[in-house]
Enzyme design. Structure first.
Site, short mmCIF file in Angstrom:
data_model
loop_
_atom_site.label_atom_id
_atom_site.label_comp_id
_atom_site.label_asym_id
_atom_site.label_seq_id
_atom_site.Cartn_x
_atom_site.Cartn_y
_atom_site.Cartn_z
N GLU A 33 0.82 -1.20 0.00
CA GLU A 33 0.00 0.00 0.00
C GLU A 33 0.86 1.26 0.00
O GLU A 33 1.99 1.26 0.51
CB GLU A 33 -0.88 0.04 1.26
CG GLU A 33 -1.81 -1.14 1.41
CD GLU A 33 -2.49 -1.19 2.76
OE1 GLU A 33 -3.34 -2.08 2.95
OE2 GLU A 33 -2.15 -0.36 3.64
N CYS A 37 3.79 -6.54 15.85
CA CYS A 37 3.12 -5.63 16.79
C CYS A 37 1.63 -5.94 16.76
O CYS A 37 1.00 -5.88 15.69
CB CYS A 37 3.38 -4.18 16.41
SG CYS A 37 5.15 -3.73 16.46
N CYS A 44 3.29 8.27 1.85
CA CYS A 44 3.70 7.24 2.78
C CYS A 44 3.86 5.95 1.98
O CYS A 44 2.91 5.50 1.34
CB CYS A 44 2.63 7.09 3.87
SG CYS A 44 2.95 5.75 5.03
N CYS A 46 -1.26 -3.64 15.05
CA CYS A 46 -1.02 -3.20 13.68
C CYS A 46 -1.53 -4.24 12.69
O CYS A 46 -1.19 -5.43 12.81
CB CYS A 46 0.47 -2.96 13.48
SG CYS A 46 0.98 -2.64 11.79
N HIS A 80 5.75 3.77 21.49
CA HIS A 80 4.43 3.25 21.90
C HIS A 80 4.31 2.89 23.37
O HIS A 80 3.20 2.68 23.85
CB HIS A 80 4.01 2.06 21.04
CG HIS A 80 3.98 2.34 19.58
ND1 HIS A 80 3.38 3.46 19.05
CD2 HIS A 80 4.51 1.66 18.51
CE1 HIS A 80 3.51 3.46 17.74
NE2 HIS A 80 4.20 2.40 17.38
N CYS A 134 -2.23 1.34 8.19
CA CYS A 134 -1.33 0.53 7.39
C CYS A 134 -1.75 -0.93 7.41
O CYS A 134 -1.92 -1.52 8.48
CB CYS A 134 0.09 0.69 7.92
SG CYS A 134 1.29 -0.28 7.03
N GLY A 167 5.67 -2.70 6.56
CA GLY A 167 7.02 -3.21 6.75
C GLY A 167 7.85 -2.40 7.72
O GLY A 167 7.52 -1.27 8.09
N GLU A 168 8.95 -2.99 8.15
CA GLU A 168 9.97 -2.34 8.98
C GLU A 168 11.12 -1.94 8.05
O GLU A 168 11.89 -2.79 7.58
CB GLU A 168 10.46 -3.30 10.06
CG GLU A 168 11.78 -2.96 10.71
CD GLU A 168 11.84 -1.57 11.34
OE1 GLU A 168 12.81 -0.84 11.05
OE2 GLU A 168 10.94 -1.23 12.11
N SER A 206 10.97 5.38 9.45
CA SER A 206 10.41 4.88 10.70
C SER A 206 11.03 3.54 11.07
O SER A 206 11.38 2.74 10.19
CB SER A 206 8.89 4.74 10.55
OG SER A 206 8.32 4.18 11.71
N CYS A 228 4.91 -7.53 7.31
CA CYS A 228 5.90 -7.11 8.30
C CYS A 228 6.15 -8.25 9.27
O CYS A 228 5.22 -8.97 9.64
CB CYS A 228 5.42 -5.87 9.05
SG CYS A 228 6.61 -5.21 10.25
#
Length: 385
Positions: free
Chosen positions: A113, A137, A126, A140, A247, A364, A188-189, A222, A133
């Site tokens: 996305e 988490c 973005c 998410c 967080h 996301c 993703g990270e 990020s 990912c």
């Protein structure tokens, strides 16, 4: 506290997909690499600059529009240098057209996305760096889906170039017709796909025809806190903004919300972030999703304020956009306001992120999850062969 895996188990099909990287694209290469490839194809090296100018400078993908190339070579060079990487599945708009979300299918069927956000003074995209990912988490949507594979440099860049074309078309009413900012906050990270993300950043900031010509200071990367990668990023001689998805200010809760904290604790992650700020002179953005009755207590605001006071940082509080069926919900506005007040009283710069795209599955991973559910439903209704 629940212990969660960092990388969920994957099927044989997913493992095979990971290994199936897309065809080489000009955005995977620097200009010298493109020239070498064009020469191998029997064309003069300057053709690489011409095609690159179309892609990065004019945001053109259609070979028929490349009229400065001989007709006989347009299709061939476009095919070799600009293969299709992203196929649109859905494109949705809201906020009177100021927010536009695209769901892409990659060559192997993976879904990613991108979101374009227009403001009176800027246009931001973005973008995703992975399909899915592996950070797990639990609040998410992307983390719930697990990791499919890393994106190539060109798959990352192509999202930004496509959205730059949307902005240039004037489709984002009330905003400048030029993409000005890129945030690596999609699926993703980013730092788990380190080399390709750095390659993408260098394409985004290099002037045309090498790249898109954006300011390094208008790129944000990020991370959930991969400490070795943060320290490596600090040595890259780049002036990008680091956004740390914290967080929670305490290890007990962060171990649950951000499972990578089981490896690198809050103190170690923040130490790496302050080192990044010291080496680059760039303020670190602390991303903090406000989750009702989970991480929004006044004492956690006070603890966060003590950890951040006097540092080169800014807190970006994010009203949680709940995923369907999730037990997590956004903090009430009075609770959010009290959290902001306590941080500011501690001398910490704090803002609340503008909520965009809720009606188009803006969080996301939500749109990809919806597409997967639709596809699975359709398949369930098919008659067996």
């Amino acid at each position: 506290m629940t212990s969660l895996p960092l990388i969920p188990a994957i099927s044989d099909a997913t493992a095979a997909r990971r290994a199936s990287m897309p065809p080489k694209h000009l955005a995977d290469l620097d200009l010298a690499g493109r020239q070498a490839l064009v020469t191998e194809l029997g064309e003069p090296a300057f053709r690489a600059k011409q095609v690159s100018n179309h892609y990065f400078g004019r945001l053109v993908r259609d070979p028929q529009a490349m009229t400065d190339l001989p007709a006989a070579t347009r299709e061939r060079l476009s095919e070799q240098l600009m293969p299709t990487l992203l196929t649109p599945v859905r494109e949705l708009a809201c906020d009177d057209g100021a927010t536009r979300k695209a769901l892409w299918r990659l060559h192997d069927g993976a879904l990613v996305e991108s979101v374009l956000m227009g403001y009176p003074d800027r246009v931001t995209v973005c973008i995703s760096s992975q399909a899915g990912c592996g950070m797990a988490c639990p609040f998410c949507a992307t983390g719930q889906a697990g990791l499919t594979r890393n994106l190539s440099t060109a798959e990352i860049v192509d999202q930004a170039v496509y959205m730059a074309g949307v902005a240039a078309s004037g489709a984002v009413v009330g905003s400048p017709p030029r993409l000005s900012r890129v945030v690596f906050m999609g699926m993703g990270e980013p730092l788990a796909n380190y080399n390709r993300v750095i390659g993408a950043i260098r394409r985004l900031v290099s002037p045309a025809p090498e790249g898109l010509g954006l300011s390094q200071r208008h790129i944000t990367v990020s991370t959930v806190g991969l400490v070795p990668a943060i320290r490596r990023l600090a040595s890259e001689d780049l002036s990008v903004t680091l956004a740390l998805s914290l967080h929670a200010p305490d290890d007990d809760l962060r171990d649950e919300l951000v499972p990578v904290n089981q490896r690198w604790k809050v103190a170690e992650v923040l130490d790496a972030a302050w080192d990044y700020a010291a080496r680059t002179g760039r303020r670190v953005s602390i991303e903090y999703a406000m989750i009702k009755d989970v991480n929004d207590q006044p004492w956690r605001a006070d603890l966060l304020g003590r950890l951040l006071a006097g540092k080169l940082t800014h807190v970006n509080l994010i009203p949680l956009n709940p995923t369907p069926g999730s037990r997590w919900d956004a903090s009430p506005k009075p609770v959010e306001r009290e959290f902001v007040r306590r941080l500011r009283d501690a001398g910490v710069s704090t803002t609340v992120r503008d909520t965009r795209g809720r009606e188009i599955d803006g969080a996301c991973g939500q749109l990809a999850a919806a597409e997967d559910n639709d596809t699975n439903t359709d398949r369930a209704g098919e008659a067996p062969a």
